[in-house]
Design a protein around this motif. Structure first.
Motif, PDB file in Angstrom:
ATOM      1  N   LEU A  41       0.826  -1.198   0.000  1.00 25.15           N
ATOM      2  CA  LEU A  41       0.000   0.000   0.000  1.00 25.15           C
ATOM      3  C   LEU A  41       0.864   1.253   0.000  1.00 25.15           C
ATOM      4  N   ARG A  42       1.879   1.272   0.852  1.00 27.27           N
ATOM      5  CA  ARG A  42       2.737   2.452   0.925  1.00 27.27           C
ATOM      6  C   ARG A  42       3.472   2.696  -0.392  1.00 27.27           C
ATOM      7  N   LEU A  66      -5.800   3.973  -4.457  1.00 26.74           N
ATOM      8  CA  LEU A  66      -5.644   2.729  -3.716  1.00 26.74           C
ATOM      9  C   LEU A  66      -6.323   1.552  -4.385  1.00 26.74           C
ATOM     10  N   LEU A  94     -10.062   0.657   1.280  1.00 25.68           N
ATOM     11  CA  LEU A  94      -9.328   1.330   0.203  1.00 25.68           C
ATOM     12  C   LEU A  94     -10.254   2.123  -0.712  1.00 25.68           C
ATOM     13  N   ARG A 120      -7.585  -3.045   9.492  1.00 29.73           N
ATOM     14  CA  ARG A 120      -6.756  -2.810   8.303  1.00 29.73           C
ATOM     15  C   ARG A 120      -7.153  -1.511   7.599  1.00 29.73           C
ATOM     16  N   ALA A 124      -4.723   1.509   6.769  1.00 28.81           N
ATOM     17  CA  ALA A 124      -4.577   2.103   5.437  1.00 28.81           C
ATOM     18  C   ALA A 124      -4.745   3.612   5.502  1.00 28.81           C
TER      19      ALA A 124
END
Length: 245
Positions: A41-42, A66, A94, A120, A124
């Motif tokens: 993700l990063r 995302l 996301l 999560r 995020a």
């Protein structure tokens, strides 16, 4: 066998890994399945927002940083700018975060039955805020404006008339599976009660043809599918019942 966090945990033979069956459609890899997104993700965020030119930034906001989800364009008709949005079944958040950046609601409240997915989603959000603050000098209101909570929408308390828009994206099949026709009707009625006057609901139903593949996950699901009288094509009629107004 035991149920864990909206999943059915099946113990395998010695030396075998357990099998998790997601009875509420709460698959943690949902976005990877839907969009084939790759990389952490990063890393994806850093790549997406690291360009200094405004044109690249605007393109990223429009297409989504995302989830990479083509449904983002279709939601322009929901008119979410500056209003309160409820996203039911937000998964790992996301798509919710992409919606918030593109359409700029005053508040986006994401809820999911699976607490592990909500954790999560919050993670995020933290990553996104860190990257945006580093690369764009602002978190664009994410800290206070995009919130996630774990609950079962059908049995939890949501204040009447709180939201202008409710999103129900790819979740109606799982509600139908676990709570049957009556549960689905109760779900739509509760959405109606959560909306302010003139509020809008966006429903993305799964076609009836997709029910068979997962219809035997549990005895309850098997029974509810076999006894179902309501079909997805009936949903507009259910949503517009006058006695709910």
């Amino acid at each position: 066998m035991e149920r864990v966090g909206g999943k059915r945990k099946v113990e395998g033979e010695e030396g075998q890994s357990e099998k998790k069956i997601y009875v509420y459609g709460n698959m943690p890899g949902y976005y990877g399945y839907r969009t084939k997104a790759k990389g952490s993700l990063r890393d994806r965020l850093m790549e997406a927002v690291s360009k200094d030119d405004d044109e690249s930034w605007e393109k990223g906001v429009k297409e989504g940083f995302l989830a990479g989800d083509r449904r983002l364009d279709a939601l322009v008709h929901a008119k979410m700018e500056g209003v309160r949005v409820l996203d039911i079944g937000c998964n790992i958040g996301l798509f919710s975060l992409d919606i918030f950046l593109r359409y700029r609601p005053s508040t986006l409240f994401g809820t999911d039955i699976d607490g592990s997915l909500v954790r999560r989603a919050r993670g995020a959000k933290r990553v996104m805020m860190e990257v945006l603050n580093e690369k764009r000098g602002s978190d664009f209101g994410l800290d206070d404006g995009c919130l996630f909570r774990s609950d079962n929408f059908l049995s939890s308390d949501h204040p009447i008339g709180t939201f202008e828009v409710a999103l129900c994206l790819s979740i109606t099949k799982w509600i139908h599976f676990n709570w049957g026709d009556r549960g689905l009707q109760r779900f739509f009625k509760k959405i109606h009660s959560c909306l302010s006057e003139g509020g809008r609901v966006v429903v993305e139903p799964q076609p009836w043809s997709t029910y068979a593949k997962k219809s035997k996950l549990t005895p309850i699901i098997k029974h509810n599918v076999a006894s179902a009288k309501v079909r997805p094509e009936d949903f507009p009629t259910l949503l517009l019942q006058e006695e709910w107004g």
